[in-house]
Design a protein around this motif. Sequence first.
Motif, PDB file in Angstrom:
ATOM      1  N   MET A 117     -16.548  -6.845  11.853  1.00 41.42           N
ATOM      2  CA  MET A 117     -17.890  -7.479  11.557  1.00 41.42           C
ATOM      3  C   MET A 117     -17.407  -9.240  12.116  1.00 41.42           C
ATOM      4  N   HIS A 118     -16.160  -9.327  11.009  1.00 43.68           N
ATOM      5  CA  HIS A 118     -16.172 -10.496  10.557  1.00 43.68           C
ATOM      6  C   HIS A 118     -14.493 -10.802  10.241  1.00 43.68           C
ATOM      7  N   ASN A 119     -13.936 -10.722  10.492  1.00 41.35           N
ATOM      8  CA  ASN A 119     -12.580 -10.719  10.946  1.00 41.35           C
ATOM      9  C   ASN A 119     -12.071 -10.692   9.986  1.00 41.35           C
ATOM     10  N   GLY A 120     -12.673 -10.662   7.837  1.00 37.64           N
ATOM     11  CA  GLY A 120     -11.618 -11.496   6.918  1.00 37.64           C
ATOM     12  C   GLY A 120     -12.325 -12.574   6.681  1.00 37.64           C
ATOM     13  N   ASP A 121     -13.075 -13.435   7.602  1.00 37.35           N
ATOM     14  CA  ASP A 121     -13.177 -14.937   7.710  1.00 37.35           C
ATOM     15  C   ASP A 121     -14.810 -15.143   8.693  1.00 37.35           C
ATOM     16  N   GLN A 122     -15.272 -15.075   9.711  1.00 35.85           N
ATOM     17  CA  GLN A 122     -16.367 -15.394  10.954  1.00 35.85           C
ATOM     18  C   GLN A 122     -15.738 -14.789  11.676  1.00 35.85           C
ATOM     19  N   LYS A 123     -17.066 -14.465  12.308  1.00 38.78           N
ATOM     20  CA  LYS A 123     -16.734 -13.773  13.449  1.00 38.78           C
ATOM     21  C   LYS A 123     -18.114 -13.831  14.256  1.00 38.78           C
ATOM     22  N   VAL A 124     -17.926 -14.649  15.798  1.00 42.23           N
ATOM     23  CA  VAL A 124     -19.447 -14.926  16.568  1.00 42.23           C
ATOM     24  C   VAL A 124     -19.874 -13.776  17.391  1.00 42.23           C
ATOM     25  N   TRP A 125     -20.882 -13.633  17.336  1.00 44.54           N
ATOM     26  CA  TRP A 125     -22.085 -12.406  18.297  1.00 44.54           C
ATOM     27  C   TRP A 125     -23.063 -12.986  18.826  1.00 44.54           C
ATOM     28  N   HIS A 126     -23.257 -12.176  19.715  1.00 48.41           N
ATOM     29  CA  HIS A 126     -24.367 -12.987  20.758  1.00 48.41           C
ATOM     30  C   HIS A 126     -25.775 -11.552  20.327  1.00 48.41           C
ATOM     31  N   ILE A 127     -26.821 -11.773  20.652  1.00 43.51           N
ATOM     32  CA  ILE A 127     -27.507 -10.482  20.935  1.00 43.51           C
ATOM     33  C   ILE A 127     -27.978 -10.389  21.945  1.00 43.51           C
ATOM     34  N   THR A 128     -27.715  -9.360  22.536  1.00 40.56           N
ATOM     35  CA  THR A 128     -27.528  -8.930  24.007  1.00 40.56           C
ATOM     36  C   THR A 128     -28.705  -7.746  24.447  1.00 40.56           C
ATOM     37  N   GLU A 129     -29.405  -7.258  23.299  1.00 38.56           N
ATOM     38  CA  GLU A 129     -30.153  -6.381  23.615  1.00 38.56           C
ATOM     39  C   GLU A 129     -31.124  -6.380  22.320  1.00 38.56           C
ATOM     40  N   PHE A 130     -32.443  -6.049  21.741  1.00 38.37           N
ATOM     41  CA  PHE A 130     -33.516  -6.428  21.301  1.00 38.37           C
ATOM     42  C   PHE A 130     -35.222  -4.943  21.436  1.00 38.37           C
ATOM     43  N   TYR A 131     -34.742  -4.294  21.149  1.00 39.40           N
ATOM     44  CA  TYR A 131     -35.782  -2.943  21.755  1.00 39.40           C
ATOM     45  C   TYR A 131     -36.722  -3.019  20.141  1.00 39.40           C
ATOM     46  N   GLU A 132     -38.100  -2.826  20.857  1.00 34.69           N
ATOM     47  CA  GLU A 132     -39.182  -2.084  20.242  1.00 34.69           C
ATOM     48  C   GLU A 132     -39.258  -0.973  19.389  1.00 34.69           C
ATOM     49  N   ASP A 133     -38.467   0.199  20.308  1.00 35.31           N
ATOM     50  CA  ASP A 133     -38.029   1.299  20.404  1.00 35.31           C
ATOM     51  C   ASP A 133     -36.803   1.963  20.737  1.00 35.31           C
ATOM     52  N   TYR A 134     -35.938   1.835  20.224  1.00 36.31           N
ATOM     53  CA  TYR A 134     -34.260   2.337  20.598  1.00 36.31           C
ATOM     54  C   TYR A 134     -34.338   3.230  21.179  1.00 36.31           C
ATOM     55  N   GLU A 135     -34.668   4.632  19.865  1.00 36.38           N
ATOM     56  CA  GLU A 135     -34.623   5.895  20.907  1.00 36.38           C
ATOM     57  C   GLU A 135     -35.206   5.892  22.356  1.00 36.38           C
TER      58      GLU A 135
END
Length: 167
Positions: free
Chosen positions: A42-60
């Motif tokens: 998640m953070h490589n022991g320091d920091q890591k940059v992420w971007h949202i690629t999907e955002f769900y109302e109902d994931y299932e």
Amino acid sequence: MKFFKPFFIFSSLLILIVSCGKDEDQEAPDPFTFSETQLLQMHNGDQKVWHITEFYEDYEEGIKSDLEACLLDETYTFLSTEREVLVEHGQTSCYWTDPEVQFGGAVYTYYPESGDLFLDFSIAEGKGTSTSATLWILRLIELTPNRMVFANGVPENRQRAVVFEVN
């Protein structure tokens, strides 16, 4: 021959009892718990940059949220030390055409004794004397070096979910 028949029956019963006992005593590991070592992704022991690629109302059900478009141009930097996430807001707003301020972000909480990780995730904007804010608490359900999924709901019925990926 008389000896083999009772011995065979006794041995078969013993194997059956021992096999059943082990299945009942052993619980399957929770696939939604993570170790400190796994969290390095998640953070490589320091920091890591992420971007949202999907955002769900109902994931299932695969139903995307109306808010997805306003989140796709934001950058999220997960830090290891403060368990916080720095957010660089993009140009697309969620609530107003031209908000005066965008705020909100994310903080994560890890429980090492259980391996659970929760993300307090918020979207907020202000314009004039009005503000709009929404907060969700989501559980980490998937973690690889290039993809993270946080969702709420029970495993059989995940609802709101946010998918982060590394570019």
